[in-house]
Design a protein around this motif. Structure first.
Motif, PDB file in Angstrom:
ATOM      1  N   ASP A 166       9.095 -11.353   3.671  1.00 48.85           N
ATOM      2  CA  ASP A 166       9.203 -12.389   2.636  1.00 48.85           C
ATOM      3  C   ASP A 166       9.232 -11.797   1.219  1.00 48.85           C
ATOM      4  N   ASP A 167       9.332 -10.464   1.113  1.00 53.60           N
ATOM      5  CA  ASP A 167       9.329  -9.804  -0.191  1.00 53.60           C
ATOM      6  C   ASP A 167      10.758  -9.469  -0.615  1.00 53.60           C
ATOM      7  N   ASN A 168      11.233 -10.154  -1.657  1.00 53.08           N
ATOM      8  CA  ASN A 168      12.578  -9.899  -2.166  1.00 53.08           C
ATOM      9  C   ASN A 168      12.568  -9.153  -3.500  1.00 53.08           C
ATOM     10  N   SER A 169      11.418  -8.587  -3.840  1.00 50.94           N
ATOM     11  CA  SER A 169      11.295  -7.919  -5.143  1.00 50.94           C
ATOM     12  C   SER A 169      11.780  -6.474  -5.112  1.00 50.94           C
ATOM     13  N   ILE A 170      12.021  -5.937  -3.907  1.00 56.93           N
ATOM     14  CA  ILE A 170      12.485  -4.555  -3.780  1.00 56.93           C
ATOM     15  C   ILE A 170      13.850  -4.554  -3.102  1.00 56.93           C
ATOM     16  N   THR A 171      14.880  -4.322  -3.880  1.00 58.22           N
ATOM     17  CA  THR A 171      16.242  -4.273  -3.341  1.00 58.22           C
ATOM     18  C   THR A 171      16.928  -2.937  -3.614  1.00 58.22           C
ATOM     19  N   LYS A 172      16.322  -2.134  -4.467  1.00 57.52           N
ATOM     20  CA  LYS A 172      16.823  -0.789  -4.766  1.00 57.52           C
ATOM     21  C   LYS A 172      15.634   0.118  -5.007  1.00 57.52           C
ATOM     22  N   VAL A 173      15.863   1.425  -4.931  1.00 56.71           N
ATOM     23  CA  VAL A 173      14.756   2.355  -4.975  1.00 56.71           C
ATOM     24  C   VAL A 173      14.004   2.310  -6.305  1.00 56.71           C
ATOM     25  N   GLU A 174      14.712   2.009  -7.386  1.00 54.17           N
ATOM     26  CA  GLU A 174      14.056   1.930  -8.695  1.00 54.17           C
ATOM     27  C   GLU A 174      13.015   0.827  -8.769  1.00 54.17           C
ATOM     28  N   ASP A 175      13.148  -0.163  -7.907  1.00 54.97           N
ATOM     29  CA  ASP A 175      12.183  -1.270  -7.886  1.00 54.97           C
ATOM     30  C   ASP A 175      10.800  -0.819  -7.429  1.00 54.97           C
ATOM     31  N   LEU A 176      10.708   0.402  -6.925  1.00 60.92           N
ATOM     32  CA  LEU A 176       9.410   0.927  -6.486  1.00 60.92           C
ATOM     33  C   LEU A 176       8.519   1.339  -7.648  1.00 60.92           C
ATOM     34  N   ASN A 177       9.091   1.456  -8.851  1.00 65.41           N
ATOM     35  CA  ASN A 177       8.264   1.770 -10.012  1.00 65.41           C
ATOM     36  C   ASN A 177       7.204   0.703 -10.182  1.00 65.41           C
ATOM     37  N   LYS A 178       5.961   1.163 -10.335  1.00 62.88           N
ATOM     38  CA  LYS A 178       4.777   0.281 -10.457  1.00 62.88           C
ATOM     39  C   LYS A 178       4.394  -0.368  -9.124  1.00 62.88           C
ATOM     40  N   LYS A 179       5.113  -0.045  -8.050  1.00 59.32           N
ATOM     41  CA  LYS A 179       4.784  -0.570  -6.725  1.00 59.32           C
ATOM     42  C   LYS A 179       4.021   0.481  -5.934  1.00 59.32           C
ATOM     43  N   LYS A 180       3.318   0.029  -4.896  1.00 66.21           N
ATOM     44  CA  LYS A 180       2.549   0.931  -4.044  1.00 66.21           C
ATOM     45  C   LYS A 180       3.393   1.349  -2.843  1.00 66.21           C
ATOM     46  N   LEU A 181       3.668   2.646  -2.760  1.00 70.26           N
ATOM     47  CA  LEU A 181       4.510   3.198  -1.701  1.00 70.26           C
ATOM     48  C   LEU A 181       3.647   4.005  -0.738  1.00 70.26           C
ATOM     49  N   CYS A 182       3.733   3.659   0.548  1.00 74.39           N
ATOM     50  CA  CYS A 182       2.919   4.348   1.544  1.00 74.39           C
ATOM     51  C   CYS A 182       3.445   5.755   1.787  1.00 74.39           C
ATOM     52  N   ALA A 222      11.851   7.311  -8.275  1.00 74.98           N
ATOM     53  CA  ALA A 222      10.989   6.276  -8.848  1.00 74.98           C
ATOM     54  C   ALA A 222       9.685   6.942  -9.283  1.00 74.98           C
ATOM     55  N   LYS A 223       9.711   7.538 -10.464  1.00 76.52           N
ATOM     56  CA  LYS A 223       8.615   8.390 -10.926  1.00 76.52           C
ATOM     57  C   LYS A 223       7.312   7.628 -11.144  1.00 76.52           C
ATOM     58  N   ASP A 224       7.411   6.308 -11.337  1.00 70.43           N
ATOM     59  CA  ASP A 224       6.203   5.516 -11.574  1.00 70.43           C
ATOM     60  C   ASP A 224       5.698   4.819 -10.321  1.00 70.43           C
ATOM     61  N   ALA A 225       6.237   5.197  -9.165  1.00 67.43           N
ATOM     62  CA  ALA A 225       5.726   4.633  -7.913  1.00 67.43           C
ATOM     63  C   ALA A 225       4.295   5.110  -7.691  1.00 67.43           C
ATOM     64  N   ASP A 226       3.482   4.232  -7.134  1.00 68.79           N
ATOM     65  CA  ASP A 226       2.073   4.540  -6.884  1.00 68.79           C
ATOM     66  C   ASP A 226       1.916   4.924  -5.412  1.00 68.79           C
ATOM     67  N   LEU A 227       1.785   6.230  -5.146  1.00 68.43           N
ATOM     68  CA  LEU A 227       1.687   6.692  -3.764  1.00 68.43           C
ATOM     69  C   LEU A 227       0.307   6.406  -3.187  1.00 68.43           C
ATOM     70  N   GLN A 228       0.298   5.791  -2.012  1.00 77.13           N
ATOM     71  CA  GLN A 228      -0.934   5.523  -1.287  1.00 77.13           C
ATOM     72  C   GLN A 228      -0.847   6.291   0.031  1.00 77.13           C
TER      73      GLN A 228
END
Length: 284
Positions: free
Chosen positions: A141-157, A173-179
């Motif tokens: 149900d998440d449509n906020s990520i459609t391209k890799v740049e959308d990972l900025n400020k998002k939590k990436l496993c 995506a240099k601002d992705a938050d790695l978890q």
């Protein structure tokens, strides 16, 4: 008299040896010859696969094996003269694949095994038989990520020991938050519980997890193609005869529709849009 007795003893030994051979001493050789000439094989074939990748190579709780790589390997084994009950499956973790092949512990390996020059220095490949891409898995149900740049400020496993997520943060995506999580199963739980927003690795592996019965309808692939991963069948370096036979089996599997059927069966439930079967390049 001693000479005569010795000669008689030798003659008797020869007769006994010939009798033993006629009564069954040569049966083992006969069976081996039958297998070598393409007849019914009485031995087993050891094949390396992953045991922990749903959709590709998975050992189920009841001890069975399933997945696209399993289906491909079973088809190839059949073309080599082995029935399913003659296959011995051996776990081939990524770090041990070249060793298993070089040491002769397996005949071949089909385990999301990407062909690259570093590996080709140690082993040979047949195929490729599948083209995968690095992709993202997100909540359905998440449509906020459609391209890799959308990972900025998002939590990436990020799975411990994996470089897929680190590469995204470094280059895309240099601002992705790695978890960091210990494994993909934990990543999926975190994704479902909104502890993370996305998981990345090969799209075939992501599709396999999403296609599991317990995960159906929960996740979706974004559909990015961040890399090309050509999966090949690994075999001992220099075994051109086996390479030729496996390539022929792969071509036949595509031609008779078994390849497409195996993709749909194992990865289709995740709405995975697979690439067409790649052209065979190894050994050509």
């Amino acid at each position: 008299m001693k000479v005569l007795k010795a000669g008689a003893a030798v003659a008797t030994a020869v007769v006994l040896a010939l009798t033993a051979t006629a009564c069954g001493g040569g049966s083992k050789d006969t069976a081996s010859d039958a297998g070598a000439s393409g007849g019914t094989k009485s031995d087993k074939i050891v094949i390396g696969i992953k045991f922990d990748q749903p959709g590709m190579g998975l050992k189920t709780p009841d001890g069975k094996f399933e997945g696209f790589d399993v289906d491909v390997a079973t088809y190839v084994a059949k073309e080599l003269g082995y029935q399913p009950d003659q296959i011995e499956w051996k776990q081939a973790v990524s770090a041990e694949r070249e060793n298993l092949i070089s040491n002769g512990d397996v005949k071949f390996i089909a385990a999301t095994y990407s062909i690259n020059d570093k590996r080709k220095a140690k082993v040979d490949f047949a195929g490729p038989y599948f083209l995968a891409h690095q992709d993202l898995l997100v909540r359905a149900d998440d449509n906020s990520i459609t391209k890799v740049e959308d990972l900025n400020k998002k939590k990436l496993c990020s799975v411990t020991g994996s470089t897929s997520a680190q590469n995204i943060k470094k280059d895309l995506a240099k601002d992705a938050d790695l978890q960091e999580f210990p494994g993909y199963s934990e990543c999926l739980t975190g994704l479902e519980n909104k502890a993370v927003d996305a998981l990345t690795t090969d799209d075939s592996i992501l599709a396999g997890y999403a296609a599991q019965e317990k995960n159906k309808g929960k996740f979706k692939l974004v559909g990015l193609k961040m890399s090309n991963e050509n999966y090949g069948i690994g075999l001992k370096k220099g075994d051109k005869d086996l390479q030729t036979k496996i390539n022929a089996a792969l071509k036949k599997m595509v031609a008779d529709g078994s390849w497409e059927a195996a993709v749909k069966k194992n990865l289709g439930p995740a709405n995975y849009k697979n690439e067409p079967a790649p052209q065979i390049t190894e050994g050509s």
